[in-house]
Scaffold this active site. Structure first.
Site, short mmCIF file in Angstrom:
data_model
loop_
_atom_site.label_atom_id
_atom_site.label_comp_id
_atom_site.label_asym_id
_atom_site.label_seq_id
_atom_site.Cartn_x
_atom_site.Cartn_y
_atom_site.Cartn_z
N ASP A 92 2.36 -1.99 -4.34
CA ASP A 92 1.00 -1.44 -4.42
C ASP A 92 0.30 -2.11 -5.59
O ASP A 92 0.95 -2.72 -6.46
CB ASP A 92 1.07 0.09 -4.64
N TYR B 249 -15.69 0.40 7.84
CA TYR B 249 -14.27 0.70 8.09
C TYR B 249 -13.95 0.52 9.57
O TYR B 249 -13.00 -0.15 9.94
CB TYR B 249 -13.99 2.14 7.67
N GLY C 37 -0.31 5.03 -0.93
CA GLY C 37 -1.37 5.71 -0.16
C GLY C 37 -0.85 6.91 0.61
O GLY C 37 0.35 7.23 0.57
N GLN C 38 -1.78 7.55 1.34
CA GLN C 38 -1.42 8.77 2.07
C GLN C 38 -0.34 8.49 3.10
O GLN C 38 0.63 9.25 3.24
CB GLN C 38 -2.68 9.33 2.78
N LYS D 102 -11.68 -2.48 11.23
CA LYS D 102 -10.46 -2.16 11.99
C LYS D 102 -10.54 -2.78 13.40
O LYS D 102 -9.55 -3.28 13.93
CB LYS D 102 -10.26 -0.64 12.09
N GLY E 30 0.85 -1.20 0.00
CA GLY E 30 0.00 0.00 0.00
C GLY E 30 0.88 1.24 0.00
O GLY E 30 0.58 2.24 0.63
N ASN F 255 -1.26 -7.29 -5.00
CA ASN F 255 -2.67 -7.21 -4.63
C ASN F 255 -2.81 -8.02 -3.35
O ASN F 255 -2.62 -9.25 -3.38
CB ASN F 255 -3.54 -7.79 -5.74
#
Ligand code: VAH
Length: 318
Positions: free
Chosen positions: A35, A143, A12-13, A147, A9, A53
């Site tokens: 990613d 979400y 991402g941010q 989590k 990932g 993936n």
């Protein structure tokens, strides 16, 4: 022995900044960015990249086989707002992606695993002020409960298999290097771009919506500090609360006005993200992180605002 770190990932941010920080700490070749999409230039030009993936366990196993990572950071996730538009995809990615990585980390004897949780694991019946590490947790977003379930899986893999998996319940993260990821707190990033480009911003959260937030510099430092801490100091194997700075859109707008006096803010109503924000804490107690691995925040609202505006002016050539 030198570390070999796999970041899943990486675009991402959080991932895009974490890869750079890890490469600075361990050397570019020691950190493999991965990613599902092609890498951004900063990632491509500073070290190895692999397509991955996280739902393709066989392909992921080949990656573990090839690189034998000593540490794995799993950052691939679908965040709160997009998760409500695509609930089954969010559950699948956030849950099965994590379980795939935990399984492979055990199989390949990975020394440490990092996985991000969120203050979204709290819900409408959790205490909203100074939310403690342990309390009622009834998240009502996919979400949030993905989590929460993920935290349970992390603690289970630590208890049952001895896996050194560590996690942080991040507040809303504010950064300028990568685009936000479709969350409820994204207003606190969009507002800076709009203030600089148009001098005005319409917030999708109401003026008084107080949420725990954090500047990405602090979030990255916290992540590295947690991962560097001796295992014997880690008392939480679900996920550590991290509080950051609690502020409202109105307070953030007022801070921006210190730099852009003509800036104006307005507020949309009936945005679906308002109900999500209203179910989350307004502030979080992170004394356990202070006690266990000496956590200390460095960016308050004025310092974060000044740094965001300075850096965005440069990147937007304004
Ligand atoms: C979101 N940025 O808005 C994320 C974060 C606490 C919020 O987890 O979904």
């Amino acid at each position: 022995m030198s570390e070999k770190i796999l970041v899943i990932g990486a675009n991402g941010q959080i991932g895009s900044e974490l890869v750079i920080a890890l490469r600075k700490q361990h050397g570019g070749q020691q950190v493999i960015a991965s990613d599902i999409n092609k890498p951004v230039d900063a990632i491509k030009d500073s070290g190895p990249f692999e397509f991955a993936n996280v739902l393709d366990k066989e392909a992921l196993q080949c990656l573990f086989q090839k690189h034998q990572p000593t540490q794995v950071y799993l950052l691939a996730a679908i965040l709160s707002a997009i998760g409500e538009q695509k609930p089954k995809l969010a559950w699948d990615l956030n849950m099965n992606g994590l379980i795939n990585v935990l399984d492979l980390a055990v199989e390949f004897k990975t020394s440490k695993v990092f996985w991000p949780s969120s203050i979204a694991v709290f819900g409408p019946h959790s205490p909203r002020q100074n939310t403690p590490q342990y309390c009622i947790m009834d998240p009502n977003t996919v979400y949030g409960f993905s989590k929460l379930a993920g935290e349970r899986w992390c603690e289970y893999y630590h208890t049952k298999y001895g896996l050194d998996v560590r996690s942080i319940r991040y507040p809303g993260l504010i950064s300028w290097k990568a685009a936000p990821g479709g969350g409820t707190t994204d207003y606190a990033i969009h507002i800076f771009y709009e203030a600089l480009k148009n001098g005005t911003y319409q917030s999708f959260l109401s003026a008084g919506t107080k949420l725990p937030m954090m500047y990405m510099e602090d979030a990255i430092r916290a992540t590295l500090q947690l991962m560097e801490a001796p295992a014997e100091r880690i008392s939480i194997r679900s996920s550590y609360n991290l509080g950051g700075i609690s502020f409202t859109p109105e307070a953030l707008a007022n801070e921006i006005k210190q730099h852009i006096p003509e800036f104006t803010i307005s507020y949309a109503d009936h945005d679906p993200r308002q109900a999500i924000a209203d179910s989350w804490p307004q502030s979080v107690d992170d004394s356990q992180a202070e006690q266990d691995w000496d956590w200390k925040l460095e960016y308050d609202l004025p310092r974060m605002t000044a740094d965001m505006l300075k850096n965005l002016k440069n990147t937007l050539n304004l």
